[in-house]
Structures are given as structure tokens and as C-alpha cells.
Scaffold this active site. Sequence first.
Site, PDB file in Angstrom:
ATOM      1  N   ASP A  59     -13.718  29.453  29.086  1.00  0.00           N
ATOM      2  CA  ASP A  59     -13.338  30.167  27.870  1.00  0.00           C
ATOM      3  C   ASP A  59     -12.366  31.270  28.269  1.00  0.00           C
ATOM      4  O   ASP A  59     -12.374  31.744  29.407  1.00  0.00           O
ATOM      5  CB  ASP A  59     -14.561  30.790  27.215  1.00  0.00           C
ATOM      6  CG  ASP A  59     -15.475  29.753  26.577  1.00  0.00           C
ATOM      7  OD1 ASP A  59     -15.215  28.551  26.751  1.00  0.00           O
ATOM      8  OD2 ASP A  59     -16.457  30.149  25.921  1.00  0.00           O
ATOM      9  N   HIS A  79     -15.347  25.506  35.233  1.00  0.00           N
ATOM     10  CA  HIS A  79     -15.559  24.095  35.530  1.00  0.00           C
ATOM     11  C   HIS A  79     -14.287  23.474  36.105  1.00  0.00           C
ATOM     12  O   HIS A  79     -13.220  24.089  36.097  1.00  0.00           O
ATOM     13  CB  HIS A  79     -15.961  23.348  34.246  1.00  0.00           C
ATOM     14  CG  HIS A  79     -17.197  23.877  33.590  1.00  0.00           C
ATOM     15  ND1 HIS A  79     -18.357  23.141  33.482  1.00  0.00           N
ATOM     16  CD2 HIS A  79     -17.467  25.079  32.994  1.00  0.00           C
ATOM     17  CE1 HIS A  79     -19.284  23.854  32.857  1.00  0.00           C
ATOM     18  NE2 HIS A  79     -18.759  25.040  32.548  1.00  0.00           N
ATOM     19  N   SER A 110     -13.141  37.637  34.297  1.00  0.00           N
ATOM     20  CA  SER A 110     -12.003  37.855  35.181  1.00  0.00           C
ATOM     21  C   SER A 110     -10.856  36.946  34.792  1.00  0.00           C
ATOM     22  O   SER A 110     -10.583  36.770  33.611  1.00  0.00           O
ATOM     23  CB  SER A 110     -12.414  37.635  36.637  1.00  0.00           C
ATOM     24  OG  SER A 110     -11.412  38.121  37.509  1.00  0.00           O
TER      25      SER A 110
END
Length: 362
Positions: free
Chosen positions: A144, A220, A331
Amino acid sequence: TDRKKLHTAPVGQVFRLRPFHVLVATGGGYAGYRKYEDYKVEQLEKRGIEVPVKLASEWEVALYKSVPTRLLSRAWGRLNQVELPTWLRKPVYSLYIWTFGVNMKEAAVEDLHHYRNLSEFFRRKLKPQARPVCCVHSVISPSDGKILNFGQVKNCEVEQVKGVTYSLESFLGPRISTEEMHFSQAPPGNSFQQQLVTKEGNELYHCVIYLAPGDYHCFHSPTDWTVSHRRHFPGSLMSVNPGVARWIKELFCHNERVVLTGDWKHGFFSLTAVGATNVGSIRIYFDQDLHTNSPSYSKGSYNDFSFISNNNKEGIPMRKGEHLGEFNLGSTIVLIFEAPKDFKFNLKAGQKIRFGEALGSL
């Protein structure tokens, strides 16, 4: 008397100011001022007013670096692991949810009492159906976040935000030995960028994704690829929010980062997890030897680790959408990869994106 001696001790010995204290106080105050400036820029951009790029000078960067962000991040990490009393969990997590706009309906466990500490709450898992992985496009978003920049790499420079660049070689480090890669070596006379492009007719592309504190903190695999090498750069832990990225040139080269390199069906592929303030912990699930934000480190150094060995000739195979790692708070992830010239991004700068959504395809 002893009491009299105590009261008559020189005041200068009690209230002596040391250079370190001055630097911390000054640097912290200046960092707060910059946060306020960043807020004003964001408000102007929301109103559609374009703000000219104003880069920090060397002394401003040095002043910001004087803030002990690595120490503060380690302290924050320990605080996050303190188990909260059951009665305190809901009010603490609810405040965080309200502040950063977290959608707990997507969490695998919605009950706030389930999370023993802040660290578990930050690293919460999602329901399987919350992030469907796009099967049509070849490269998906690994997390995200917000798209800061994307496009072709030109002249060995990569844009961290519009108009602010950093050196490709400084960011990735020296060329990895070809014995650890599956593709052939480029002519030594070529530029660093040309050495990464292994197939004729291909180009080098990049995409920068910023994870805010309220975003899902796991990342991911963005495609089907094989990870053959890890390079860890210890460094600063300055904020990487878009305002600071617009202000400090080569911010991502200053900060601690973990660079995973390997190859996919079109050649070179890399994913870099960039650390930030309060994000001293970067975890890669298949790499148990990785330890970030160590108390002692050598400035400008890096540590290499190869996943190719006598027992493993191929490296670590990753499938698109497979769990790869996690941040402790939020981050930045930078993708740099090789692809044919007809590769197209399906993005807009500044847009919000979620893990599993398409970044681009052929």
C-alpha cells in the site's frame, strides 16, 4: 559541611552545555521547523498551487543528520514491544486509527484487544480477500502507499520526487559480481545504467512508493522473479515523507536501506526497502541474517550477502504477491528493473495505490 559544599559548587559544573546537546537541541528544533514547512507545502498543493523545488544546502542536511534518529528509532522499537495492559489497548490503538485513518475492517483480526503491543498492531495481517492480486499485469504494487515517481531511468539518475534526483550507482552500490547473476556481463566501458540492461532493446525503469504510518506495513513480491543477492547499507534514518524527499537531494542514498537484486523474465530486477525515522527495523522473511539499525556502523559502508551457494544454484524464487518482508512503521520501496521498450506504467504521480494493484505491463 557536606551540604554546604554541595550548595556552593560552581554553577558551570552543574549546567555545563556540551556540543552534542547543542546539536541535538538545534537539530531537533530545525527538524520541527521543516515539518511545519512541509505541512504548508502540502496545503498549497491541495489547493492546486505549484510549489517550486527548493533543495537543502549542505549545512541544512548536516544539521538534520545531527538529530540522533538511529538512537530514537531503536528506543521507539523497544517501546513498541512493551506489552500493553488489556484495558489500555483499545484507547491507544483507537487514537492511532483516528490519527492516521487506518481501516481495521481489512485486518485479519479486528479485535484491538488481540494485539499485545504496538509492534504487533503495526504489523497486522490483512484478510485474504482484502487485497486481490492482479493476474493480468506483469508487475503489481508490492505494498500500500502513494506513488511518488515512476518512469524510465535516464543518464544514471533516478527521480525520488518530481525534479529531485539521486545517483543510480550511489543508491544500488557497485555492480554485483556476474557470478551471482544469471545473465551475461555487459561491456565494462558502458555506464552503470547500461551494465544493468542485459538484453538488447530493453530499458531501465523505476517506481517509488511511499508508505505512510497508516498504511499496511508488509510488502510482497511485485512479480515472479528470483532473488540472488542482498546488499545492506547502514545509514541515517531521516524522514522520507514527500516533503522531505522534495527537500533533500539523494535522500534515499543517505538513509539505511536493503537492496534485493536478481532477475525476472526480462532481465535485471531489484526491490529496495528504504528505512526512515522510527523505521529502523526492516525485515526480510527469508533472510534471517539481516539485522538493521545496528548501534555501531561504518558510514558509507555496505554488507553483501549472496543467496546462491553450492546447495542453491538458483537463489530465492519469489511468486507475484508472495509475502516478502515488513517495516516497523512505514517507509519507502523503490523498484528498479529492466523491461522491453514497450513496457507501460498504469499510474499517475501522487495517486494512492494498494498492494496487488497493477503498476504496469507490456
